[in-house]
Design a protein around this motif. Structure first.
Motif, short mmCIF file in Angstrom:
data_model
loop_
_atom_site.label_atom_id
_atom_site.label_comp_id
_atom_site.label_asym_id
_atom_site.label_seq_id
_atom_site.Cartn_x
_atom_site.Cartn_y
_atom_site.Cartn_z
N UNK A 1 0.86 -1.18 0.00
CA UNK A 1 0.00 0.00 0.00
C UNK A 1 0.89 1.22 0.00
N UNK A 2 0.32 2.35 -0.25
CA UNK A 2 1.11 3.56 -0.47
C UNK A 2 1.58 4.25 0.80
N UNK A 3 1.30 3.66 1.96
CA UNK A 3 1.71 4.28 3.21
C UNK A 3 2.77 3.47 3.94
N UNK A 4 3.36 2.50 3.26
CA UNK A 4 4.38 1.66 3.87
C UNK A 4 5.76 2.27 3.67
N UNK A 5 6.73 1.73 4.38
CA UNK A 5 8.10 2.21 4.26
C UNK A 5 8.62 2.08 2.83
N UNK A 6 8.25 1.01 2.14
CA UNK A 6 8.73 0.85 0.76
C UNK A 6 8.17 1.94 -0.16
N UNK A 7 6.92 2.31 0.04
CA UNK A 7 6.34 3.39 -0.77
C UNK A 7 7.01 4.72 -0.45
N UNK B 1 5.98 -9.77 -16.36
CA UNK B 1 6.45 -8.54 -16.97
C UNK B 1 5.51 -7.35 -16.89
N UNK B 2 4.33 -7.51 -16.32
CA UNK B 2 3.41 -6.38 -16.22
C UNK B 2 3.91 -5.35 -15.20
N UNK B 3 4.69 -5.81 -14.24
CA UNK B 3 5.30 -4.96 -13.23
C UNK B 3 6.77 -5.36 -13.17
N UNK B 4 7.65 -4.38 -12.94
CA UNK B 4 9.08 -4.65 -12.94
C UNK B 4 9.61 -5.17 -11.61
N UNK B 5 8.96 -4.79 -10.52
CA UNK B 5 9.41 -5.20 -9.19
C UNK B 5 8.24 -5.11 -8.23
N UNK B 6 8.35 -5.84 -7.13
CA UNK B 6 7.36 -5.75 -6.07
C UNK B 6 8.09 -5.67 -4.75
N UNK B 7 7.53 -4.95 -3.82
CA UNK B 7 8.11 -4.84 -2.49
C UNK B 7 7.29 -5.72 -1.57
N UNK B 8 7.78 -6.91 -1.36
CA UNK B 8 7.09 -7.91 -0.53
C UNK B 8 8.09 -8.55 0.41
N UNK B 9 7.57 -9.17 1.44
CA UNK B 9 8.41 -9.87 2.40
C UNK B 9 8.52 -11.33 2.06
N UNK C 1 -0.20 -0.14 -6.38
CA UNK C 1 -0.59 -1.06 -5.31
C UNK C 1 -1.61 -2.00 -5.94
N UNK C 2 -1.11 -3.11 -6.44
CA UNK C 2 -1.99 -4.07 -7.11
C UNK C 2 -3.00 -4.62 -6.11
N UNK C 3 -4.26 -4.58 -6.43
CA UNK C 3 -5.29 -4.97 -5.46
C UNK C 3 -5.33 -6.47 -5.19
N UNK C 4 -5.55 -6.80 -3.94
CA UNK C 4 -5.83 -8.18 -3.52
C UNK C 4 -4.82 -9.21 -4.00
N UNK C 5 -3.56 -8.85 -4.05
CA UNK C 5 -2.57 -9.82 -4.47
C UNK C 5 -1.81 -10.36 -3.26
N UNK C 6 -1.77 -11.67 -3.16
CA UNK C 6 -0.91 -12.27 -2.16
C UNK C 6 0.50 -12.34 -2.76
N UNK C 7 1.42 -12.83 -1.99
CA UNK C 7 2.81 -12.86 -2.43
C UNK C 7 2.98 -13.63 -3.74
N UNK C 8 2.39 -14.81 -3.83
CA UNK C 8 2.55 -15.63 -5.03
C UNK C 8 1.99 -14.92 -6.26
#
Length: 183
Positions: free
Chosen positions: A14-20, A55-63, A39-46
């Motif tokens: 989400x846009x209020x996290x440290x990564x954002x 390739x629709x997104x270049x990177x994701x900030x996930x744990x 912030x892609x909606x309703x996406x789990x890590x997988x």
């Protein structure tokens, strides 16, 4: 931006996290680079990893709790981007309000409130792993109306975690910041 090229697309939870927040600083420092923070909606890590692999997104900030296993066969790689210390937000009447720092063991007597934390995602896995050795209770009950409401609701009853770069961590008002040191 050159014709035929698109902005660097980075997914954040989400846009209020440290990564954002970090991406906002990055964008301000590199004005010539086209950056699209989504912030892609309703996406789990997988699902987020599949979107990056496609390739629709270049990177994701996930744990990632198991980078080798979670990235196996995807062609993706990972890097640690943010490693911030935890901050504990407590209300002015909370028993820990006057503490300058606390250890995780001290939190065993104080439930940590994370309303709306989805079970089974990487954030829940992180907090489960963090809480277990110290006997910390994570309370996920209650609606999640965002950081502003969380900070207001903390008052004297609850404690909630935040990272140094999270938007809620620096908010003045009802929540007092008390640093959490890890033994």
């Amino acid at each position: 931006m050159m014709p035929g090229h698109r902005a660097l697309r980075v997914d954040v939870r989400n846009r209020r996290t440290a990564s954002a927040t970090l991406l906002h600083v990055f964008d301000r420092q590199r004005r010539g680079l086209a950056l699209d923070v989504v912030a892609l909606p309703d996406l789990n890590l997988e699902a987020a990893l599949a979107v990056v692999a496609g390739g629709a997104v270049d990177a994701t900030s996930r744990g990632l709790t198991d980078p080798r296993g979670q990235l196996s066969g995807t062609g993706l790689s990972s890097a640690l981007v943010i490693e911030d210390r935890h901050e504990l937000l407590v209300g002015p009447m909370h028993q820990l309000a006057d503490a300058s720092s606390v250890t995780p063991r001290q939190l065993a007597d104080h439930p940590i409130w994370l309303p709306g934390l989805p079970s089974g995602d990487e954030v829940a896995a992180y907090y489960d792993e963090f809480a277990a050795p110290f006997g910390i209770t994570i309370d996920v009950l209650g609606p999640a109306f965002g950081a502003d409401v969380l900070v207001t609701a903390i008052a004297g009853r609850f404690a909630a975690p935040a990272g140094d770069g999270d938007a809620a961590a620096g908010r003045p008002g009802n929540g007092r910041r008390s640093g959490v040191g890890i033994e």
